[in-house]
Design a protein around this motif. Structure first.
Motif, short mmCIF file in Angstrom:
data_model
loop_
_atom_site.label_atom_id
_atom_site.label_comp_id
_atom_site.label_asym_id
_atom_site.label_seq_id
_atom_site.Cartn_x
_atom_site.Cartn_y
_atom_site.Cartn_z
N TRP A 127 0.85 -1.21 0.00
CA TRP A 127 0.00 0.00 0.00
C TRP A 127 0.87 1.25 0.00
N ILE A 128 1.95 1.25 0.77
CA ILE A 128 2.87 2.39 0.80
C ILE A 128 3.50 2.60 -0.57
N GLU A 129 3.88 1.51 -1.21
CA GLU A 129 4.46 1.63 -2.55
C GLU A 129 3.45 2.21 -3.53
N LYS A 130 2.20 1.81 -3.38
CA LYS A 130 1.15 2.33 -4.24
C LYS A 130 0.95 3.83 -4.00
N LEU A 131 1.02 4.25 -2.73
CA LEU A 131 0.92 5.66 -2.38
C LEU A 131 2.07 6.45 -3.01
N LEU A 132 3.30 5.96 -2.88
CA LEU A 132 4.44 6.67 -3.43
C LEU A 132 4.39 6.71 -4.95
N ASP A 133 3.86 5.66 -5.55
CA ASP A 133 3.70 5.66 -7.00
C ASP A 133 2.74 6.75 -7.44
N ARG A 134 1.63 6.91 -6.71
CA ARG A 134 0.68 7.98 -7.01
C ARG A 134 1.33 9.35 -6.75
N ALA A 135 2.14 9.43 -5.69
CA ALA A 135 2.72 10.71 -5.30
C ALA A 135 3.80 11.19 -6.28
N TYR A 136 4.58 10.26 -6.83
CA TYR A 136 5.70 10.64 -7.68
C TYR A 136 5.47 10.41 -9.16
N GLY A 137 4.63 9.46 -9.51
CA GLY A 137 4.38 9.20 -10.92
C GLY A 137 5.67 8.93 -11.67
N ALA A 138 5.91 9.71 -12.75
CA ALA A 138 7.11 9.52 -13.57
C ALA A 138 8.33 10.22 -12.99
N SER A 139 8.16 10.95 -11.92
CA SER A 139 9.30 11.65 -11.31
C SER A 139 10.15 10.69 -10.49
N LYS A 140 11.46 10.85 -10.54
CA LYS A 140 12.38 9.99 -9.81
C LYS A 140 12.32 10.30 -8.31
N ARG A 141 12.23 9.26 -7.50
CA ARG A 141 12.26 9.44 -6.04
C ARG A 141 13.71 9.55 -5.57
N GLU A 142 13.86 10.06 -4.35
CA GLU A 142 15.16 10.15 -3.69
C GLU A 142 16.23 10.70 -4.64
N LYS A 143 15.95 11.82 -5.22
CA LYS A 143 16.86 12.42 -6.18
C LYS A 143 18.23 12.72 -5.55
N ARG A 144 19.26 12.53 -6.34
CA ARG A 144 20.62 12.88 -5.93
C ARG A 144 20.89 14.31 -6.40
N VAL A 145 21.02 15.22 -5.45
CA VAL A 145 21.03 16.64 -5.78
C VAL A 145 22.36 17.29 -5.41
N LYS A 146 22.98 17.91 -6.38
CA LYS A 146 24.13 18.79 -6.14
C LYS A 146 23.56 20.19 -5.92
N VAL A 147 23.66 20.70 -4.71
CA VAL A 147 23.09 22.00 -4.37
C VAL A 147 24.20 23.05 -4.42
N LEU A 148 23.99 24.10 -5.22
CA LEU A 148 24.91 25.23 -5.27
C LEU A 148 24.23 26.45 -4.67
N ILE A 149 24.83 27.01 -3.65
CA ILE A 149 24.27 28.19 -2.99
C ILE A 149 25.14 29.39 -3.28
N ASN A 150 24.54 30.44 -3.83
CA ASN A 150 25.26 31.68 -4.07
C ASN A 150 24.99 32.64 -2.91
N PRO A 151 25.90 32.75 -1.96
CA PRO A 151 25.64 33.57 -0.77
C PRO A 151 25.67 35.07 -1.06
N PHE A 152 26.07 35.45 -2.30
CA PHE A 152 26.20 36.87 -2.63
C PHE A 152 25.03 37.39 -3.47
N GLY A 153 24.18 36.50 -3.99
CA GLY A 153 23.10 36.91 -4.87
C GLY A 153 22.00 37.64 -4.15
#
Length: 508
Positions: A127-153
């Motif tokens: 049931w949880i898997e079915k919920l997450l499938d509805r929640a994310y659809g074609a979007s990838k779960r647990e994305k691996r994200v490189k975050v760049l922060i510009n502290p001067f912008g």
């Protein structure tokens, strides 16, 4: 900053080992999961429905979940789009994390949890898997994200904005985060040029539009530029003064809402353009402008203390002076009739959200595509005609609809139609006509104005004349005041969007 340091929901002892892919949910899994004698969770058409008689004792609300039926306050709903994660512990407790709307502009992680009376691990897991499938659809779960922060912008608040509004959403969605601050102009170019693109799904820029511009050009300098540009999606999280990219793809300039949109974002091809000027080749993802728009942005930098009012001031002073920007322009036009342009847009907008990105990943040795029309230093292509524009007031080319929250200059633009939209307006219009034309932008009537020349093109050349100096803007960055040539590369870049094929803007 590692994931274990940034994610309060992850056990540091588990390290960064990839989570095994769960099994496909059974089609026989019921939509309703009983979670107590008087409570249940039901997968509705577009939301999770929480039925709990205990909610009557909570003033009609549970964890900020909105009421589904005003007369039945035991029932609440959470849109699937807001569901961030769900899991079951070993002792049978089911926990669901979601983005709770605390206002129209802010969402924050919230949790609902229940301990099941009867532990049926397999049914609950499916049931949880079915919920997450509805929640994310074609979007990838647990994305691996490189975050760049510009502290001067912007006004220098990006670090605070990230930790308060963005990081909590990413952590609750189990994103794997690698956070780095930029330290100098061009730093994001260096980072992108040396990045292991196989290690990340997304480069998320906590900045204005300047850092995405640097990232694309850093990827474009690599020997495997074509592969890197297709493989890694670029996203902007609004932390600067110019947040056009987030407005177009996330539909908001709210940092927390944008973070939610990135978590749920679909891989989307984006047209990029090559700008040749002198001996330089630069990638542009948003716009090129000469004249009124460029000056109102770049020539008012000294008025940043006025906030967005500086753009209004810059516009009015130049309209009242009836400033002109003479130039010779040659354009390779694909659609010049507004009705044909409108039909192209409506055909694409009428399609359903994309289920996947069907582009092939280019070879590892594939660099930037060759220029089909040469550079600014080559002879003008024989099929192009150089037309004088002695009374030009504004030249603006873009492949995104919004340039700012109230500036939908290109309502017919599309992320991946192989064209860039070009707008030209004469500078010798009567003052009241010129002002009415500009006001039509905020009213989403700009496209219809008879004073606006609107075309879809695949390439053009722009040659300023009769001016010793002036302003040319590429993605909001000032470049030398000299001739330049532009060529569109269809689907060369990758972003994340809500639909996978159109912008979050009102079209034509």
């Amino acid at each position: 900053m590692t994931m274990a340091e940034d994610d309060p929901f992850k056990d540091p002892a588990l390290g960064t080992t990839e989570t095994p892919q769960p099994p496909e949910p059974s089609t026989n899994v019921p939509d309703t999961l009983a979670v107590g004698r008087n409570a249940s969770l039901t997968l509705g058409q577009d939301s999770l429905v929480v039925l709990d008689e205990a909610l009557l004792d909570n003033n009609g609300g549970c964890c900020g979940i909105s009421s589904l039926y005003s007369k039945n306050k035991t029932t609440r709903s959470i849109p699937f789009f807001n569901i961030l994660w769900a899991e079951q512990s070993e002792d049978g407790e089911i926990t669901i994390q979601y983005a709770h709307a605390v206002s129209k502009q802010v969402v924050r992680p919230a949790i609902i949890s229940y301990t099941l009376d009867k532990t049926d691990n397999r049914t609950t897991h499916l049931w949880i898997e079915k919920l997450l499938d509805r929640a994310y659809g074609a979007s990838k779960r647990e994305k691996r994200v490189k975050v760049l922060i510009n502290p001067f912008g912007g006004q220098g608040g990006a670090v605070k904005i990230y930790h308060k509004h963005i990081a909590p959403i990413f952590a609750a969605a189990r994103c794997e985060l690698d956070v780095e601050k930029t330290t100098h102009n061009g730093h994001a170019v260096e980072i992108a040029q040396g990045l292991d693109v196989d290690a990340y799904d997304v480069i998320a820029c906590c900045s204005g539009d300047g850092i995405p511009h640097e990232v694309w050009n850093g990827l474009g300098k690599r020997h495997d530029a074509a592969r890197a540009l297709v493989k890694t999606a670029i996203a902007q999280l609004p932390c600067g003064s110019g947040n056009g990219m987030s407005l177009n793809f996330n539909g908001t300039d709210s940092p927390s809402l944008a973070a939610l949109a990135v978590v749920k974002g679909l891989r989307t091809p984006l047209d990029l353009t090559s700008i040749t000027q002198g001996d330089q080749r630069t990638l542009s993802f948003m716009s090129q402008s000469v004249g009124l728009v460029a000056e109102c942005d770049l020539a008012t930098e000294n008025l940043r203390w006025m906030g967005s009012a500086r753009f209004t001031w810059g516009t009015l002073t130049r309209v009242l002076r009836k400033t002109i920007y003479p130039a010779d322009i040659a354009i390779k036009v694909e659609y010049s009739d507004k009705e044909a342009i409108r039909q192209v847009y409506r055909t694409e907008a009428g399609k359903p959200p994309r289920s996947h990105d069907d582009r092939e990943i280019p070879a590892a040795d594939a660099g930037l595509p060759p220029l089909q029309h040469g550079t600014i230093n080559d002879p003008l292509p024989s099929s192009w005609e150089l037309v004088p524009h002695d009374k030009l007031g504004n030249f603006y080319a873009g492949n995104m609809a919004y340039m700012s929250p109230d500036a939908n200059f290109f309502p017919a633009s599309l992320p991946n139609d192989g064209c860039i939209d070009v707008v030209r307006v004469r500078g010798d219009l009567k003052r009241h006509t010129a002002i009415a034309t500009l006001l039509a932008v905020a009213e989403n009537k700009f496209f219809e104005q008879p004073t606006v020349d609107y075309q879809k093109v695949t390439a053009y050349r722009f040659i300023p004349k009769n001016q010793a100096d002036g302003y040319i803007s590429i993605d909001g960055e000032r470049v030398p005041f000299e001739p330049f040539q532009v060529e569109v590369h269809r689907g060369l870049g990758t972003v994340l969007s809500k639909t996978g094929h159109i912008y979050e803007a009102k079209g034509v």
